[in-house]
Design a protein around this motif. Structure first.
Motif, PDB file in Angstrom:
ATOM      1  N   LEU A 167       5.589   3.314   1.366  1.00  0.00           N
ATOM      2  CA  LEU A 167       5.360   2.304   0.734  1.00  0.00           C
ATOM      3  C   LEU A 167       5.427   1.860   1.490  1.00  0.00           C
ATOM      4  O   LEU A 167       6.131   1.476   2.644  1.00  0.00           O
ATOM      5  N   SER A 168       4.042   0.659   1.597  1.00  0.00           N
ATOM      6  CA  SER A 168       4.299  -0.301   2.648  1.00  0.00           C
ATOM      7  C   SER A 168       4.184  -1.416   2.235  1.00  0.00           C
ATOM      8  O   SER A 168       3.489  -1.607   1.691  1.00  0.00           O
TER       9      SER A 168
ATOM     10  N   GLN B  27       0.258  -7.533  -4.598  1.00  0.00           N
ATOM     11  CA  GLN B  27      -0.041  -7.280  -5.509  1.00  0.00           C
ATOM     12  C   GLN B  27       0.405  -5.522  -6.751  1.00  0.00           C
ATOM     13  O   GLN B  27      -0.056  -5.433  -7.433  1.00  0.00           O
ATOM     14  N   GLY B  28       1.068  -5.016  -6.110  1.00  0.00           N
ATOM     15  CA  GLY B  28       1.566  -3.890  -6.759  1.00  0.00           C
ATOM     16  C   GLY B  28       0.723  -2.442  -5.925  1.00  0.00           C
ATOM     17  O   GLY B  28       0.280  -2.635  -6.239  1.00  0.00           O
ATOM     18  N   THR B  29       1.615  -1.521  -6.453  1.00  0.00           N
ATOM     19  CA  THR B  29       0.858  -0.421  -5.728  1.00  0.00           C
ATOM     20  C   THR B  29       1.360   0.848  -7.020  1.00  0.00           C
ATOM     21  O   THR B  29       2.678   0.658  -7.312  1.00  0.00           O
ATOM     22  N   GLN B  30       0.934   1.533  -7.412  1.00  0.00           N
ATOM     23  CA  GLN B  30       1.045   2.393  -8.783  1.00  0.00           C
ATOM     24  C   GLN B  30       1.327   3.524  -8.074  1.00  0.00           C
ATOM     25  O   GLN B  30       0.914   3.977  -7.150  1.00  0.00           O
ATOM     26  N   VAL B  31       2.366   4.109  -8.531  1.00  0.00           N
ATOM     27  CA  VAL B  31       3.204   5.182  -8.057  1.00  0.00           C
ATOM     28  C   VAL B  31       3.654   6.025 -10.009  1.00  0.00           C
ATOM     29  O   VAL B  31       4.013   5.961 -10.147  1.00  0.00           O
TER      30      VAL B  31
ATOM     31  N   SER C 198       0.910  -1.141   0.234  1.00  0.00           N
ATOM     32  CA  SER C 198      -0.235  -0.164   0.379  1.00  0.00           C
ATOM     33  C   SER C 198       1.043   0.940   0.097  1.00  0.00           C
ATOM     34  O   SER C 198       2.183   1.401   0.479  1.00  0.00           O
ATOM     35  N   GLY C 199      -0.010   2.739  -0.445  1.00  0.00           N
ATOM     36  CA  GLY C 199       1.068   3.513  -0.043  1.00  0.00           C
ATOM     37  C   GLY C 199       1.410   4.386  -1.432  1.00  0.00           C
ATOM     38  O   GLY C 199       1.463   5.565  -1.480  1.00  0.00           O
ATOM     39  N   GLY C 200       0.875   3.441  -2.058  1.00  0.00           N
ATOM     40  CA  GLY C 200       0.502   4.500  -3.482  1.00  0.00           C
ATOM     41  C   GLY C 200       0.537   5.652  -4.193  1.00  0.00           C
ATOM     42  O   GLY C 200      -1.582   5.765  -3.491  1.00  0.00           O
ATOM     43  N   GLY C 201       0.395   6.563  -4.908  1.00  0.00           N
ATOM     44  CA  GLY C 201      -0.351   6.999  -5.735  1.00  0.00           C
ATOM     45  C   GLY C 201      -0.123   8.007  -6.606  1.00  0.00           C
ATOM     46  O   GLY C 201       1.268   7.702  -7.201  1.00  0.00           O
ATOM     47  N   LEU C 202      -0.192   9.606  -6.152  1.00  0.00           N
ATOM     48  CA  LEU C 202       0.191  10.406  -8.032  1.00  0.00           C
ATOM     49  C   LEU C 202       0.815  11.652  -6.772  1.00  0.00           C
ATOM     50  O   LEU C 202       0.190  12.165  -5.898  1.00  0.00           O
TER      51      LEU C 202
END
Length: 120
Positions: free
Chosen positions: A19-20, A112-116, A6-10
């Motif tokens: 990110l965690s 699962q991947g997080t988008q940055v 978790s922790g991704g974003g724009l």
């Protein structure tokens, strides 16, 4: 074993993200945690890794800007990303080499991947 990132974003260039990743399930030990990333049309690359003893390794582009850390008691790994650049834009994946204690073997597991996304 499951990994939940978790922790991704724009964010805008120059900003920070943390990110965690939480590992859960049948876990005896996690000798190695890592963060990888994959940008569109590019191969997945190792960004940072950390052993259970705290030894770290970074891709050259992340040195001085990113910091990987872990909480061994809670099977967590973090990636603090500062001074983000547009070229850091990618899907970030958590990876863990886990010994479940069942057969003594260590196997890799992926989140699962997080988008940055870094963009002005």
């Amino acid at each position: 074993v499951q990994l939940q990132a978790s922790g991704g974003g724009l964010v805008q260039p120059g900003e920070s993200l943390r990110l965690s990743c939480a590992a859960s399930g049948s876990i005896f030990e996690i000798p190695l945690f890592g963060w990888y990333r994959q940008a569109p049309a590019k191969q997945r690359e190792l960004v940072a890794a950390i052993t259970s003893g705290g030894t770290t390794n970074y891709v050259d582009s992340a040195k001085g800007r990113f910091t990987i850390s872990r909480d061994n008691g809670n099977n967590m790994v973090y990636l603090q990303m500062n001074s983000l650049k547009p070229e850091d834009t990618a899907v970030y994946y958590c990876n863990a080499y886990v010994n479940t204690g069942i057969d003594g073997r260590t196997r890799p597991y992926w989140g699962q991947g997080t988008q940055v996304t870094v963009s002005s």
